[in-house]
Design a protein around this motif. Structure first.
Motif, PDB file in Angstrom:
ATOM      1  N   GLU A 105       0.904  -1.384  -0.313  1.00  0.00           N
ATOM      2  CA  GLU A 105       0.001  -0.183  -0.538  1.00  0.00           C
ATOM      3  C   GLU A 105       0.761   1.032   0.008  1.00  0.00           C
ATOM      4  O   GLU A 105       0.232   2.112  -0.779  1.00  0.00           O
ATOM      5  CB  GLU A 105      -0.748   0.494   1.445  1.00  0.00           C
ATOM      6  N   ASN A 106       1.599   1.071   0.449  1.00  0.00           N
ATOM      7  CA  ASN A 106       3.085   2.314   0.654  1.00  0.00           C
ATOM      8  C   ASN A 106       3.506   3.139  -1.061  1.00  0.00           C
ATOM      9  O   ASN A 106       3.088   3.898  -1.459  1.00  0.00           O
ATOM     10  CB  ASN A 106       3.511   1.924   1.391  1.00  0.00           C
ATOM     11  N   ALA A 107       3.616   1.219  -0.766  1.00  0.00           N
ATOM     12  CA  ALA A 107       4.575   1.464  -2.651  1.00  0.00           C
ATOM     13  C   ALA A 107       2.724   1.812  -3.540  1.00  0.00           C
ATOM     14  O   ALA A 107       3.675   2.916  -4.034  1.00  0.00           O
ATOM     15  CB  ALA A 107       4.916   0.010  -2.693  1.00  0.00           C
ATOM     16  N   VAL A 116      -5.608   5.556 -10.199  1.00  0.00           N
ATOM     17  CA  VAL A 116      -5.351   4.571 -10.301  1.00  0.00           C
ATOM     18  C   VAL A 116      -6.690   3.397  -9.872  1.00  0.00           C
ATOM     19  O   VAL A 116      -6.393   3.250  -8.650  1.00  0.00           O
ATOM     20  CB  VAL A 116      -4.197   4.010 -10.635  1.00  0.00           C
ATOM     21  N   SER A 117      -6.661   2.331 -10.653  1.00  0.00           N
ATOM     22  CA  SER A 117      -7.595   1.309  -9.854  1.00  0.00           C
ATOM     23  C   SER A 117      -7.140   0.650  -9.203  1.00  0.00           C
ATOM     24  O   SER A 117      -5.560   0.524  -9.010  1.00  0.00           O
ATOM     25  CB  SER A 117      -8.722   0.383 -10.993  1.00  0.00           C
ATOM     26  N   ARG A 122      -1.953  -2.030  -6.989  1.00  0.00           N
ATOM     27  CA  ARG A 122      -0.784  -3.105  -6.446  1.00  0.00           C
ATOM     28  C   ARG A 122      -0.232  -4.293  -7.005  1.00  0.00           C
ATOM     29  O   ARG A 122       0.500  -3.947  -6.851  1.00  0.00           O
ATOM     30  CB  ARG A 122      -2.626  -3.677  -5.454  1.00  0.00           C
ATOM     31  N   THR A 123      -1.145  -4.130  -8.172  1.00  0.00           N
ATOM     32  CA  THR A 123      -0.066  -5.108  -9.382  1.00  0.00           C
ATOM     33  C   THR A 123       1.012  -4.108  -9.588  1.00  0.00           C
ATOM     34  O   THR A 123       2.741  -5.287  -9.489  1.00  0.00           O
ATOM     35  CB  THR A 123      -0.790  -5.447 -10.506  1.00  0.00           C
ATOM     36  N   SER A 124       1.529  -3.127  -9.488  1.00  0.00           N
ATOM     37  CA  SER A 124       2.525  -2.503 -10.471  1.00  0.00           C
ATOM     38  C   SER A 124       3.408  -2.138  -8.531  1.00  0.00           C
ATOM     39  O   SER A 124       4.636  -2.734  -8.922  1.00  0.00           O
ATOM     40  CB  SER A 124       1.781  -1.050 -10.876  1.00  0.00           C
ATOM     41  N   ALA A 125       2.190  -2.077  -7.498  1.00  0.00           N
ATOM     42  CA  ALA A 125       3.311  -2.030  -6.703  1.00  0.00           C
ATOM     43  C   ALA A 125       4.390  -3.356  -5.908  1.00  0.00           C
ATOM     44  O   ALA A 125       5.350  -3.592  -6.043  1.00  0.00           O
ATOM     45  CB  ALA A 125       2.051  -1.527  -5.507  1.00  0.00           C
TER      46      ALA A 125
END
Length: 242
Positions: A105-107, A116-117, A122-125
């Motif tokens: 979540e921080n990332a 962004v959805s 979440r996927t990118s992070a």
């Protein structure tokens, strides 16, 4: 006079004082797109102040700053804040994570703040956390992590938006040498593969060696060399290449 077409950042004759003390005195600089540029010099030499002016966090009393041929020095505060949010990222010596949020979540926070959805953010992070060898801690909160792990998350947070320019202010100063070297190799490799321009402030010559080019500062001025010193904050003599 507009900057050269291949310079993503360009500054001319920056004079900046803070609290009555001169911090920058006539500094000029050009940074090419996709370049990793190391700003070297001892603490107090003006490295952080120069990055603050280049990123729009501070406005020099004299001089010009351009980003992609757009004059940053004439922007209002709201415009500069939008520029920093949309085009720039920043890494501090300390991670500055939100304690209530997990690692992923921080990332993902910069993407979530952009609207962004949740799924895409979440996927990118998670992808960036994996690249920085911290994916196994994605669900943990900062208090359960080591300093090295927290700083890797901060770096993932800075890279997750694929910024045009990444400002890294002593990004591994709080890490042990081995951890710092590994993190910096990952950071520079990611920047090169994504054509991210990086300004890397450091007093460590091994860190500076990872850059394409080095600019030396001393007492708020550009110099051709920085005299060798000893100790943790020392930098050996380095040539100036412009």
């Amino acid at each position: 006079m507009a900057p050269p077409d291949n310079d993503v950042l360009w500054a001319r004759s920056l004079h900046y004082a803070l609290g009555g003390t001169t911090v920058l005195s006539g500094v000029s600089l050009g940074v090419r797109e996709g370049e990793i540029l190391a700003l070297v010099g001892p603490r107090g030499s003006g490295k952080t102040a120069l990055m603050h002016c280049l990123s729009g966090q501070a406005v020099a009393q004299q001089g010009e700053v351009w980003f992609n041929s757009t004059p940053v020095h004439t922007m209002g505060q709201a415009q500069r804040e939008r520029l920093r949010r949309d085009r720039f990222s920043w890494i501090d010596p300390e991670p500055g994570l939100v304690p209530e949020l997990t690692a992923w979540e921080n990332a993902a926070l910069p993407l979530l703040l952009r609207g962004v959805s949740h799924r895409v953010a979440r996927t990118s992070a998670l992808e960036w956390l994996e690249r920085l060898d911290i994916g196994m801690c994605a669900r943990k909160r900062p208090h359960a992590l080591t300093q090295s792990q927290r700083q890797r998350i901060a770096i993932a947070r800075a890279l997750v938006t694929t910024p045009s320019v990444l400002f890294a202010d002593e990004p591994t100063a709080s890490l042990h040498s081995a951890d710092g070297s590994q993190v910096l190799r990952t950071l520079t490799a990611a920047a090169r593969s994504h054509r991210i321009t990086v300004l890397l402030a450091t007093h460590d010559t091994e860190v500076a060696a990872l850059a394409d080019r080095t600019v030396a500062l001393l007492d708020g001025r550009r110099v051709s060399t920085v005299a060798p010193t000893t100790g943790a904050e020392g930098v050996t003599a380095c040539s100036l290449s412009v």
